[in-house]
Scaffold this motif. Structure first.
Motif, mmCIF file in Angstrom:
data_model
loop_
_atom_site.group_PDB
_atom_site.id
_atom_site.type_symbol
_atom_site.label_atom_id
_atom_site.label_comp_id
_atom_site.label_asym_id
_atom_site.label_seq_id
_atom_site.Cartn_x
_atom_site.Cartn_y
_atom_site.Cartn_z
ATOM 1 N N ASP A 39 -11.754 42.953 21.298
ATOM 2 C CA ASP A 39 -12.995 43.714 21.463
ATOM 3 C C ASP A 39 -13.032 44.473 22.782
ATOM 4 O O ASP A 39 -13.791 45.430 22.932
ATOM 5 N N TRP A 40 -12.242 44.028 23.746
ATOM 6 C CA TRP A 40 -12.273 44.632 25.085
ATOM 7 C C TRP A 40 -10.881 45.005 25.566
ATOM 8 O O TRP A 40 -9.907 44.296 25.278
ATOM 9 N N LEU A 41 -10.799 46.087 26.322
ATOM 10 C CA LEU A 41 -9.612 46.429 27.095
ATOM 11 C C LEU A 41 -9.947 46.102 28.548
ATOM 12 O O LEU A 41 -10.821 46.736 29.154
ATOM 13 N N VAL A 42 -9.284 45.095 29.099
ATOM 14 C CA VAL A 42 -9.559 44.638 30.468
ATOM 15 C C VAL A 42 -8.546 45.283 31.405
ATOM 16 O O VAL A 42 -7.341 45.065 31.278
ATOM 17 N N ILE A 43 -9.042 46.087 32.338
ATOM 18 C CA ILE A 43 -8.187 46.824 33.267
ATOM 19 C C ILE A 43 -8.247 46.162 34.639
ATOM 20 O O ILE A 43 -9.316 46.024 35.231
ATOM 21 N N GLU A 44 -7.099 45.748 35.156
ATOM 22 C CA GLU A 44 -7.021 45.114 36.476
ATOM 23 C C GLU A 44 -6.824 46.172 37.553
ATOM 24 O O GLU A 44 -5.899 46.970 37.476
ATOM 25 N N GLU A 45 -7.688 46.158 38.548
ATOM 26 C CA GLU A 45 -7.541 47.043 39.711
ATOM 27 C C GLU A 45 -7.784 46.226 40.975
ATOM 28 O O GLU A 45 -8.805 46.350 41.631
ATOM 29 N N GLY A 46 -6.831 45.339 41.260
ATOM 30 C CA GLY A 46 -6.926 44.515 42.456
ATOM 31 C C GLY A 46 -5.926 44.971 43.506
ATOM 32 O O GLY A 46 -4.787 45.308 43.170
ATOM 33 N N LEU A 47 -6.342 44.998 44.760
ATOM 34 C CA LEU A 47 -5.475 45.388 45.875
ATOM 35 C C LEU A 47 -5.693 44.424 47.029
ATOM 36 O O LEU A 47 -6.822 44.273 47.512
ATOM 37 N N SER A 48 -4.631 43.782 47.467
ATOM 38 C CA SER A 48 -4.738 42.865 48.600
ATOM 39 C C SER A 48 -5.212 43.614 49.839
ATOM 40 O O SER A 48 -4.698 44.690 50.162
ATOM 41 N N GLY A 49 -6.202 43.054 50.520
ATOM 42 C CA GLY A 49 -6.724 43.666 51.736
ATOM 43 C C GLY A 49 -7.813 44.693 51.509
ATOM 44 O O GLY A 49 -8.341 45.250 52.477
ATOM 45 N N ARG A 50 -8.183 44.952 50.265
ATOM 46 C CA ARG A 50 -9.193 45.977 49.986
ATOM 47 C C ARG A 50 -10.557 45.569 50.548
ATOM 48 O O ARG A 50 -11.002 44.438 50.394
ATOM 49 N N THR A 51 -11.221 46.505 51.205
ATOM 50 C CA THR A 51 -12.568 46.306 51.739
ATOM 51 C C THR A 51 -13.575 47.003 50.824
ATOM 52 O O THR A 51 -13.200 47.669 49.863
#
Length: 211
Positions: A39-51
């Protein structure tokens, strides 16, 4: 669904491993993907150190979550939901921010999202603000970088909830289900990723989607 966050969305491990990243099915967006199914498309947008909204004078301008948010949304739209889990890196002493100022940064991100109708049929996507768990009292070798972070981190959820309510966004306090690992003081272990994925799945279901 866009999951926009820092190293705890990227899946940075708490222990020394060759790639320093949990497998895609261990990270909380991956757990969420399995729970929600087709039912969902889960998009990962993680970046180490992101503020939230700050260039990092040491790690670089690319750590600014606000600078990348707009092009990120434009590349993935249309979106039904944007989940924001940021704020831990803003606790670093070099940014010298109060918990209220960190929450205001999240508010700026919400404002930016609402200014660009990136949802289906030009609607504004639903927004879920997730407050990160407080750091552990002992931040090990990271203690000089995060000096004073433990005390500040304990009040982030309160300020985040106020900002989310003011902007009519959804809110979830991750500290209700997870805590930062004692191994390094601010990352999530594999069990915490699983618990967070399950909790956010419940939050998404509670929004009440049409159809």
């Amino acid at each position: 669904m866009l999951c926009y966050g820092d190293s705890n969305t990227y899946g940075q491990t708490t222990a020394n491993k060759p790639d320093d990243r949990y497998r895609h099915d261990v990270r909380w967006p991956g757990v969420l993907r399995k729970l929600l199914g087709l039912d969902w498309l889960v998009i990962e947008e993680g970046l180490s150190g992101r503020t939230t909204v700050s260039d990092d004078p040491i790690e670089g301008a690319e750590k600014n979550g606000r600078s990348y948010l707009r092009p990120c949304i434009m590349s993935h739209k249309p979106l039904d939901l944007i989940v924001i889990m940021l704020g831990t890196n803003d606790l670093k002493i070099r940014f010298n921010k109060t918990p209220g100022e960190i929450a205001m940064g999240v508010g700026a991100l919400i404002t930016d999202i609402k200014s660009m109708p990136a949802g289906v049929d030009g609607r504004i996507p639903e927004i879920l603000v997730v407050a990160p768990p407080p750091t552990a009292p002992d931040l090990k070798e990271w203690a000089p970088v995060f000096e004073g972070a433990y005390e500040k981190s304990r009040s982030l959820a309160l300020h985040f909830e106020r900002i989310a309510n003011a902007h009519e966004a959804h809110f979830f306090d991750s500290a209700l289900v997870v805590k930062s690992s004692n191994e390094d003081g601010f990352h999530l272990d594999a069990q915490a990723h699983s618990d967070l994925g399950h909790a956010i799945a419940e939050e998404i279901a509670s929004i009440g989607w049409p159809g």
